[in-house]
Scaffold this motif. Structure first.
Motif, mmCIF file in Angstrom:
data_model
loop_
_atom_site.group_PDB
_atom_site.id
_atom_site.type_symbol
_atom_site.label_atom_id
_atom_site.label_comp_id
_atom_site.label_asym_id
_atom_site.label_seq_id
_atom_site.Cartn_x
_atom_site.Cartn_y
_atom_site.Cartn_z
ATOM 1 N N UNK A 1 0.831 -1.201 0.000
ATOM 2 C CA UNK A 1 0.000 0.000 0.000
ATOM 3 C C UNK A 1 0.870 1.256 0.000
ATOM 4 N N UNK A 2 1.958 1.253 0.779
ATOM 5 C CA UNK A 2 2.842 2.427 0.829
ATOM 6 C C UNK A 2 3.516 2.660 -0.522
ATOM 7 N N UNK A 3 3.829 1.580 -1.228
ATOM 8 C CA UNK A 3 4.384 1.748 -2.570
ATOM 9 C C UNK A 3 3.413 2.459 -3.493
ATOM 10 N N UNK A 4 2.130 2.130 -3.378
ATOM 11 C CA UNK A 4 1.102 2.814 -4.173
ATOM 12 C C UNK A 4 0.945 4.268 -3.722
ATOM 13 N N UNK A 5 1.105 4.513 -2.417
ATOM 14 C CA UNK A 5 1.058 5.883 -1.907
ATOM 15 C C UNK A 5 2.165 6.729 -2.519
ATOM 16 N N UNK A 6 3.355 6.148 -2.606
ATOM 17 C CA UNK A 6 4.495 6.871 -3.181
ATOM 18 C C UNK A 6 4.212 7.230 -4.636
ATOM 19 N N UNK A 7 3.683 6.272 -5.389
ATOM 20 C CA UNK A 7 3.373 6.527 -6.795
ATOM 21 C C UNK A 7 2.346 7.660 -6.927
ATOM 22 N N UNK A 8 1.339 7.656 -6.042
ATOM 23 C CA UNK A 8 0.312 8.702 -6.091
ATOM 24 C C UNK A 8 0.886 10.061 -5.699
ATOM 25 N N UNK A 9 1.794 10.078 -4.732
ATOM 26 C CA UNK A 9 2.399 11.343 -4.300
ATOM 27 C C UNK A 9 3.307 11.905 -5.387
ATOM 28 N N UNK A 10 4.026 11.026 -6.086
ATOM 29 C CA UNK A 10 4.857 11.477 -7.205
ATOM 30 C C UNK A 10 4.009 12.158 -8.273
ATOM 31 N N UNK A 11 2.883 11.528 -8.600
ATOM 32 C CA UNK A 11 1.995 12.110 -9.612
ATOM 33 C C UNK A 11 1.439 13.450 -9.136
ATOM 34 N N UNK A 12 1.121 13.538 -7.854
ATOM 35 C CA UNK A 12 0.600 14.777 -7.277
ATOM 36 C C UNK A 12 1.661 15.880 -7.330
ATOM 37 N N UNK A 13 2.923 15.528 -7.070
ATOM 38 C CA UNK A 13 3.999 16.515 -6.993
ATOM 39 C C UNK A 13 4.392 17.074 -8.361
ATOM 40 N N UNK A 14 4.079 16.349 -9.415
ATOM 41 C CA UNK A 14 4.479 16.791 -10.756
ATOM 42 C C UNK A 14 3.900 18.163 -11.107
ATOM 43 N N UNK A 15 2.701 18.447 -10.614
ATOM 44 C CA UNK A 15 2.048 19.727 -10.946
ATOM 45 C C UNK A 15 2.776 20.919 -10.342
ATOM 46 N N UNK A 16 3.639 20.665 -9.343
ATOM 47 C CA UNK A 16 4.360 21.753 -8.695
ATOM 48 C C UNK A 16 5.766 21.933 -9.271
ATOM 49 N N UNK A 17 6.169 21.032 -10.163
ATOM 50 C CA UNK A 17 7.473 21.128 -10.784
ATOM 51 C C UNK A 17 8.626 21.001 -9.807
ATOM 52 N N UNK A 18 8.437 20.235 -8.739
ATOM 53 C CA UNK A 18 9.465 20.078 -7.720
ATOM 54 C C UNK A 18 10.129 18.704 -7.834
ATOM 55 N N UNK A 19 11.390 18.652 -7.420
ATOM 56 C CA UNK A 19 12.098 17.383 -7.366
ATOM 57 C C UNK A 19 11.702 16.655 -6.079
#
Length: 533
Positions: free
Chosen positions: A217-235
């Protein structure tokens, strides 16, 4: 089953059920007494006593229960005051700078280091990586699962992060304010919250107490957070770990399936790093000598970068043969997390016994950004104050406090009321004396208690508190007004008679206690209201 998997599955059970809870002797409990904190801050004593007496009288609780809760709150205040003073010291400030630089130099810029952890007091960032208080931030939830992740569809395991959730808003704030973020997402071994969740799904005992399901589940959380962070253009960089609260070491997980442990920091510490660590041996004591432990830990870490880090890189390169070339920054951050935990675990086991593996939580604390433990006593189950499921999380945590009491590792009987601290942080006191803030808070409580404060809007609360505090033109007034208003709104939710949680509060089983704290999480004043009749 691999050797590492076998080691995990053979760990003692840590379920919330009393028949499988492993009792341990708590060596650090203070005796029940009147704490010196009330002599240092005499203004707090009437604030605590007045609220507790009114609450216990209203809910029919007896003097013995009142005395127990009063003393637990005294211990809570004492330990948090002491830690606040330690966090202001030159030694801890220097350690904090070294720790930040340890991660900053990887990317050549400032990195926000965040921890996504369980509410379990044993999973402190200081115990995991030696990171001192006020370095980065911790978001804590039962099982380390925030409230904002949703499944994308029926039958799908994939997740997305709801931007309107408290976790989504918190993450957005971090991403807007920093150029780089390192998030350590942990699935600790033998987690009562994950065990409870998986058991409820099937009615059966989950495999390895649910740790495999939690890692997935945490692995899926990480994938979702990465997708969320893309809109902010942050590393953004993520390190998925599985911390063992019985030993202080952790596993780094495979990035492809999120489940299999691929690096054991315990094996690193007692293998190729043992000789190097032995040259940097000192007595770490986070409970009684926080300042010295913080500074010496990071001074030695700074010195070992040239000897220990190359060894860690070789070991991780063996497991991640392509990562060093395809994403060298991510690879190096993994190495630094592994090294910090290996050294931390090695130091904390020098006496032959890991001293932080017991449950000794006496109360529940809802904070924003995390407490700065570990503490010698009066530890807490810690949850996020901003969570939309705060009341459900608090109820689960108070159940665990009662089971800890049943094992003799916390003050009081299982049936005694459980203190539930709700913190609101005033970021900057602008030179104001704590006594002045405390006296002002007492006046505001008296004013609000005469009104139907539960029905007041947030804006009305902010303006009322601001105008009553330090003058509407003072910088602290708005800061204080917002913090106090947030706390009042949280108390309104807790006292909401239409929510099932109210049954536990109105019967006196759970005693809410509001606290204004500073940046060091040191209590400044009590802000406590009772619902109007």
């Amino acid at each position: 089953m691999t050797q590492q998997e076998s080691e995990i599955s053979n760990q003692p059970g840590d379920s919330h059920s009393p028949d499988v809870w492993v009792p341990r002797t708590n060596e650090f409990q203070y005796p029940i007494e009147d704490y010196q904190v009330f002599r240092r801050r005499p203004d707090l004593l009437p604030q605590v006593d007045t609220h507790l007496r009114r609450f216990c009288e209203a809910t029919g609780r007896n003097d013995e229960e009142l005395s127990l809760v009063r003393n637990v709150l005294g211990g809570y205040l004492a330990t948090r005051f002491d830690r606040g003073e330690e966090l202001k010291s030159d030694d801890v400030n220097h350690a904090r700078k070294i720790a930040q630089q340890y991660f900053n130099e990887v990317v050549g810029d400032e990195v926000f280091v965040g921890f996504n952890l369980c509410m379990d007091r044993r999973t402190r960032k200081t115990l995991m990586l030696g990171v001192p208080g006020r370095s980065g931030g911790s978001l804590r939830f039962p099982g380390g699962v925030p409230d904002g992740f949703r499944r994308v569809g029926l039958g799908s395991d994939d997740l997305f992060l709801d931007p309107n959730s408290s976790y989504g808003k918190n993450m957005a704030t971090i991403l807007r304010s920093t150029g780089h973020m390192l998030q350590i997402v942990d699935s600790h071994i033998a987690c009562a919250a994950r065990t409870d969740l998986e058991r409820n799904k099937t009615g059966m005992e989950p495999e390895e107490a649910g740790v495999k399901a939690d890692r997935r589940f945490k692995g899926k959380m990480i994938a979702a957070t990465k997708a969320f962070a893309e809109q902010f253009g942050r590393q953004t960089y993520f390190v998925q770990t599985s911390f063992d609260p019985h030993t202080g070491f952790m596993y780094l997980l495979d990035e492809d399936n999120f489940v299999d442990p691929v690096i054991s920091t315990k094996e690193l510490a007692y293998g190729r790093l043992a000789e190097i660590f032995d040259q940097h041996k000192f007595e770490v004591d986070w409970l009684r000598d926080y300042e010295k432990s913080s500074l010496q830990f990071w001074q030695h870490m700074q010195q070992m970068r040239w000897s220990a880090l190359p060894v860690v890189r070789e070991e991780l390169q063996r497991v991640y043969p392509h990562l060093g070339k395809s994403d060298p920054v991510k690879f190096e951050l993994k190495c630094r997390v592994a090294m910090a935990n290996a050294y931390s675990g090695w130091l904390n086991n020098l006496g032959g016994k890991y001293l932080h593996d017991i449950h000794n939580e006496n109360l529940v604390v809802a904070s924003s950004g995390g407490e700065h433990g570990p503490f010698p006593d009066f530890e807490s189950f810690e949850i996020s104050r901003d969570s939309t499921t705060l009341r459900e999380e608090a109820l689960f945590a108070t159940r665990l406090v009662r089971y800890v009491r049943a094992q003799g590792n916390a003050h009081g009987k299982p049936s005694d009321p459980v203190p539930f601290i709700i913190q609101a942080r005033v970021a900057d006191r602008i030179g104001r004396d704590v006594q002045e803030i405390s006296d002002t808070t007492a006046e505001i409580v008296g004013h609000l208690q005469k009104r139907d404060w539960r029905s007041m809007s947030f804006q009305d609360l902010v303006l009322t508190i601001r105008d009553m505090s330090f003058g509407s033109d003072e910088p602290i007034s708005l800061d204080y007004g917002i913090a106090a208003a947030q706390l009042v709104r949280t108390l309104a939710d807790i006292y909401d008679p239409t929510h099932p949680f109210a049954e536990y509060v109105y019967s006196g089983s759970i005693i809410p206690v509001g606290e204004i704290v500073d940046d060091h999480r040191s209590p400044i004043a009590g802000l406590n209201l009772l619902p109007p009749r």
